[in-house]
Structure formats: structure tokens, C-alpha cells
Design an enzyme around this catalytic site. Sequence first.
Site, PDB file in Angstrom:
ATOM      1  N   ARG A   1       7.143  26.340 -13.913  1.00  0.00           N
ATOM      2  CA  ARG A   1       5.350  25.579 -13.762  1.00  0.00           C
ATOM      3  C   ARG A   1       5.039  24.450 -12.385  1.00  0.00           C
ATOM      4  O   ARG A   1       4.070  24.165 -12.542  1.00  0.00           O
ATOM      5  CB  ARG A   1       4.842  24.507 -14.825  1.00  0.00           C
ATOM      6  CG  ARG A   1       5.325  24.849 -16.600  1.00  0.00           C
ATOM      7  CD  ARG A   1       5.419  23.964 -17.483  1.00  0.00           C
ATOM      8  NE  ARG A   1       5.412  24.611 -18.728  1.00  0.00           N
ATOM      9  CZ  ARG A   1       6.551  25.439 -19.827  1.00  0.00           C
ATOM     10  NH1 ARG A   1       7.136  25.423 -19.005  1.00  0.00           N
ATOM     11  NH2 ARG A   1       6.095  25.870 -20.847  1.00  0.00           N
TER      12      ARG A   1
ATOM     13  N   ASP B   1       6.055  21.610 -27.015  1.00  0.00           N
ATOM     14  CA  ASP B   1       7.815  22.188 -26.963  1.00  0.00           C
ATOM     15  C   ASP B   1       8.030  21.476 -28.156  1.00  0.00           C
ATOM     16  O   ASP B   1       9.243  22.728 -28.474  1.00  0.00           O
ATOM     17  CB  ASP B   1       8.586  21.638 -25.303  1.00  0.00           C
ATOM     18  CG  ASP B   1       7.454  22.224 -24.463  1.00  0.00           C
ATOM     19  OD1 ASP B   1       7.923  22.198 -23.637  1.00  0.00           O
ATOM     20  OD2 ASP B   1       5.717  21.049 -24.186  1.00  0.00           O
TER      21      ASP B   1
ATOM     22  N   ARG C   1       7.731  23.473 -30.991  1.00  0.00           N
ATOM     23  CA  ARG C   1       7.768  24.959 -30.641  1.00  0.00           C
ATOM     24  C   ARG C   1       9.769  24.974 -31.640  1.00  0.00           C
ATOM     25  O   ARG C   1      10.210  25.321 -32.133  1.00  0.00           O
ATOM     26  CB  ARG C   1       8.133  25.197 -29.172  1.00  0.00           C
ATOM     27  CG  ARG C   1       6.932  26.462 -28.672  1.00  0.00           C
ATOM     28  CD  ARG C   1       6.991  26.255 -27.328  1.00  0.00           C
ATOM     29  NE  ARG C   1       5.836  27.204 -26.685  1.00  0.00           N
ATOM     30  CZ  ARG C   1       5.342  27.177 -25.400  1.00  0.00           C
ATOM     31  NH1 ARG C   1       5.985  26.358 -24.754  1.00  0.00           N
ATOM     32  NH2 ARG C   1       4.014  28.244 -25.213  1.00  0.00           N
TER      33      ARG C   1
ATOM     34  N   HIS D   1       7.230  19.069 -19.397  1.00  0.00           N
ATOM     35  CA  HIS D   1       6.794  19.562 -19.513  1.00  0.00           C
ATOM     36  C   HIS D   1       7.156  20.619 -19.063  1.00  0.00           C
ATOM     37  O   HIS D   1       7.040  21.457 -18.366  1.00  0.00           O
ATOM     38  CB  HIS D   1       5.559  20.020 -20.179  1.00  0.00           C
ATOM     39  CG  HIS D   1       5.483  20.971 -20.489  1.00  0.00           C
ATOM     40  ND1 HIS D   1       5.595  21.989 -21.619  1.00  0.00           N
ATOM     41  CD2 HIS D   1       4.063  22.084 -19.993  1.00  0.00           C
ATOM     42  CE1 HIS D   1       5.055  23.465 -21.931  1.00  0.00           C
ATOM     43  NE2 HIS D   1       3.708  23.135 -20.589  1.00  0.00           N
TER      44      HIS D   1
HETATM   45  P1  NAD Z   1      -6.984  30.328 -16.317  1.00  0.00           P
HETATM   46  O1  NAD Z   1      -7.205  30.963 -15.272  1.00  0.00           O
HETATM   47  O2  NAD Z   1      -6.803  31.869 -17.623  1.00  0.00           O
HETATM   48  O3  NAD Z   1      -7.779  29.244 -16.569  1.00  0.00           O
HETATM   49  C1  NAD Z   1      -8.156  28.549 -15.582  1.00  0.00           C
HETATM   50  C2  NAD Z   1      -9.791  28.185 -15.390  1.00  0.00           C
HETATM   51  O4  NAD Z   1     -10.296  26.908 -14.533  1.00  0.00           O
HETATM   52  C3  NAD Z   1     -11.064  28.970 -14.790  1.00  0.00           C
HETATM   53  O5  NAD Z   1     -11.697  29.507 -15.824  1.00  0.00           O
HETATM   54  C4  NAD Z   1     -11.343  28.931 -13.341  1.00  0.00           C
HETATM   55  O6  NAD Z   1     -12.914  29.241 -13.176  1.00  0.00           O
HETATM   56  C5  NAD Z   1     -11.329  26.997 -13.582  1.00  0.00           C
HETATM   57  N1  NAD Z   1     -11.296  26.624 -12.606  1.00  0.00           N
HETATM   58  C6  NAD Z   1      -9.783  26.952 -11.243  1.00  0.00           C
HETATM   59  N2  NAD Z   1     -10.393  25.968 -10.550  1.00  0.00           N
HETATM   60  C7  NAD Z   1     -11.937  24.836 -11.174  1.00  0.00           C
HETATM   61  C8  NAD Z   1     -12.772  24.194 -10.538  1.00  0.00           C
HETATM   62  N3  NAD Z   1     -12.561  23.332  -9.771  1.00  0.00           N
HETATM   63  N4  NAD Z   1     -13.552  23.620 -11.099  1.00  0.00           N
HETATM   64  C9  NAD Z   1     -13.242  23.912 -12.456  1.00  0.00           C
HETATM   65  N5  NAD Z   1     -13.047  25.241 -13.069  1.00  0.00           N
HETATM   66  C10 NAD Z   1     -11.931  26.140 -12.934  1.00  0.00           C
HETATM   67  O7  NAD Z   1      -5.436  29.741 -16.460  1.00  0.00           O
HETATM   68  P2  NAD Z   1      -5.117  29.203 -18.632  1.00  0.00           P
HETATM   69  O8  NAD Z   1      -3.826  30.458 -18.794  1.00  0.00           O
HETATM   70  O9  NAD Z   1      -6.622  29.178 -19.053  1.00  0.00           O
HETATM   71  O10 NAD Z   1      -4.285  28.391 -17.467  1.00  0.00           O
HETATM   72  C11 NAD Z   1      -4.801  26.688 -17.501  1.00  0.00           C
HETATM   73  C12 NAD Z   1      -4.214  25.884 -17.425  1.00  0.00           C
HETATM   74  O11 NAD Z   1      -3.198  25.400 -18.367  1.00  0.00           O
HETATM   75  C13 NAD Z   1      -2.713  26.340 -16.316  1.00  0.00           C
HETATM   76  O12 NAD Z   1      -2.190  25.392 -15.445  1.00  0.00           O
HETATM   77  C14 NAD Z   1      -1.404  27.125 -16.855  1.00  0.00           C
HETATM   78  O13 NAD Z   1      -0.888  26.166 -16.701  1.00  0.00           O
HETATM   79  C15 NAD Z   1      -1.938  25.191 -18.092  1.00  0.00           C
HETATM   80  N6  NAD Z   1      -1.529  25.768 -18.794  1.00  0.00           N
HETATM   81  C16 NAD Z   1      -0.558  24.348 -19.655  1.00  0.00           C
HETATM   82  C17 NAD Z   1       0.332  24.361 -21.426  1.00  0.00           C
HETATM   83  C18 NAD Z   1       0.636  22.698 -21.135  1.00  0.00           C
HETATM   84  O14 NAD Z   1       1.264  22.750 -22.556  1.00  0.00           O
HETATM   85  N7  NAD Z   1       0.336  21.392 -21.265  1.00  0.00           N
HETATM   86  C19 NAD Z   1      -0.070  25.946 -21.834  1.00  0.00           C
HETATM   87  C20 NAD Z   1      -0.616  26.780 -21.671  1.00  0.00           C
HETATM   88  C21 NAD Z   1      -0.777  26.263 -20.481  1.00  0.00           C
END
Ligand code: NAD
Length: 314
Positions: A90, A150, A153, A177
Site C-alpha cells: 500500500r 482488517d 478479517r 492499515h
Molecule cells: P480502481 O482503479 O478500480 O478505481 C479508482 C477510480 O478512481 C477509477 O474509477 C478512476 O477513474 C478514479 N480516479 C482516478 N483519479 C481520479 C481523479 N483525479 N478524480 C476522480 N476520480 C479519479 O481502484 P479500486 O480497486 O477501486 O481502489 C481504489 C483505492 O481504494 C485504491 O487506492 C485501493 O488501494 C484502495 N483500497 C482501500 C481499501 C481499504 O481498506 N482502505 C481496500 C481496498 C482498496
Amino acid sequence: MAINERKVAIVGCGFVGSASAFALMESGLFSEMVLIDVNRDKAEGEALDISHGLPFAKPMQIYAGDYSDAGDAAVVIVTAGAGQKPGETRLDLVKKNIGIFRAIIPEIAKYNTEGILLIVANPVDILTYVAAKLSGFPENRVFGSGTVLDTARFKYLLGERLKVDSRSIHAFIIGEHGDSEIAVWSSANVSGIPIHDICEMRGFYEHEKAMKDIADDVKNSAYRIIEKKGATYYGIAESVRRICEAIIRDEKSILPVSSIQHGEFGVEDIALSMPAVVGRSGVQGTVPIRLSEEETKALLASAETLKVVLDDAF
Ligand code: NAD
């Protein structure tokens, strides 16, 4: 602009944003949801698709919009950003996603001054800190989903092993995280019964090995899922729904969200997860759970890991 208590905005409609939108639609917590994405077609497609489930849920308006549409949202959820690729941590995402936040957060803050910013994009602790600084919002109104996932999980794995309902398990993952997170075994219990006692009641005696295996399993869950299907999103979507429920219903639930710490256990000016009271005004203070000496040391090491990354990137 006055806040609409029944409105939520989601910035970023990829796997995590759209799964969260779906979970929130099903929850009936909100009557209006705006989806914002740099890829407008994606936001419009998700809004249409999710809306078609409404006759089976509760009425609400779901539409694609822009930042001005988020001005009166009670909660703005930020999931925009690159996700982890197989093998990537991450923390590897940090520079890319701070860049995206420099574009997004001022836009949100331009139109919305009273809402809660819930950060989900990774690395969530670093981005929570960055969002707090870039938005200028009071710290109680900017927090991250942190180790809520987490912790879920952790409870799931313990529940499976002990053959008890995971909701009867009281245990937390705290800290980053990510790879330096800490499983708080010293206070873990099942309905008040200390964890080792219930393990023995269920026929498990090798505590040291089991604790290591389970904590590793929690830590490696995301890597394993990403290797198999490219992303994780259902678990985090339910975590987002649960956090929104605590906010909107002013539940004052204790959830391990990520917020900026000020001296708790010696952690200063860094966002990480500690159990906190979450209600309508956001994070209403952390809960000083008891930690063993070893857990306290690990928490400080987790904070240091984050501090080094933050100082380098922001
Ligand atoms: P993804 O690539 O499917 O989606 C990201 C989206 O953000 C895309 O639709 C993209 O067009 C949009 N985007 C990018 N830049 C942008 C901007 N400047 N303005 C508006 N929209 C924008 O990715 P994902 O799988 O949905 O993951 C998203 C984030 O969530 C990642 O950073 C991932 O690591 C995180 N995540 C966090 C957790 C958690 O527990 N916190 C869990 C899973 C994923």
C-alpha cells in the site's frame, strides 16, 4: 451550503467506489447519492446500474455529478486513486495517490465545508493525514477507514477457527492499515472470555503459533485476494457502509478508524488506527485500550514507518 443529512457523495467509482455505492444503496441510510469520477462514463454507468436495484430496496436518487453536487453531502467518501498491483504494498502507492489528492481534496473543500471526509484510498493513513491538511477541515471530520476492514478479517478468521459468531468477538487490529499493523491479542475476548481461555475450551492450545498464523493471515488477506482477482472490494464496501451507519445514526460506535493522533501511546502528528468513538460529528475521541508492552512497541514502530513515508512524500 446547508448539509443534507441524507446525502452521500463518492469520489472514485472503480471497484471500491462502486461496491461501496451498491452497499450504501442496499442499506437505505441515504436518500441521495452522487457519484464522481474523472471517467464520467464510469460514474454514469454505475449510477444507472445501481439505480436498477432500487425497486428492491428503498427509494433514493443516484446520479453521476461533479464536485458542486457534493457541496451538501453529509459524508464524502474518497476512493479515487490507483489500487495495489500484485506484489505492490500500500505504501508503494503513496506518490501517485497524493498527486490525485492534491487535485481532488481542494475541489471537495471548495463546495463542502461542513461534511465528513471519509478516506478509503490507499495508503489510507497517509492519505487521511494529507486530506486533513489539504481540506483545512477540523480533524474530527477527516478520518480513514483504517483497520476497520482488517479488524473484520481478524474477527472472521477467529470466528471460523473457534466456531463462534464473529460478531461475538471483541478484538482489534490497530496501527497502519498495512504491513506494520498490530493484532491486539492482550485484550481480545469472546463475549468477555479471554481469547486464550476460549481457545482452550475449543481444543486449541498452541497459542503462540496460532496468534502468529492468524495475524499473518489478516495481514496477507489483501495480497492473496489481489493475486487471485486483481482487487479487493466487497469487504471494504461493507466496512464503508458500517462507518456511514455509525455517522448518520450518531451511534457513537467504537470503530478502529484512522485519525490524526496527538500523543496517545506517544504517537504524535500521524494518522493511524486506534479504536475511536464514531458518531455524527465524526471521530469523537479515541478509546485508550490497554496494550501490552510488546504491542505498544509495535504501535510506535508502525507510527515510525508511516512518519518516514509521510515526511518523504508530503
Ligand atoms: P480502481 O482503479 O478500480 O478505481 C479508482 C477510480 O478512481 C477509477 O474509477 C478512476 O477513474 C478514479 N480516479 C482516478 N483519479 C481520479 C481523479 N483525479 N478524480 C476522480 N476520480 C479519479 O481502484 P479500486 O480497486 O477501486 O481502489 C481504489 C483505492 O481504494 C485504491 O487506492 C485501493 O488501494 C484502495 N483500497 C482501500 C481499501 C481499504 O481498506 N482502505 C481496500 C481496498 C482498496
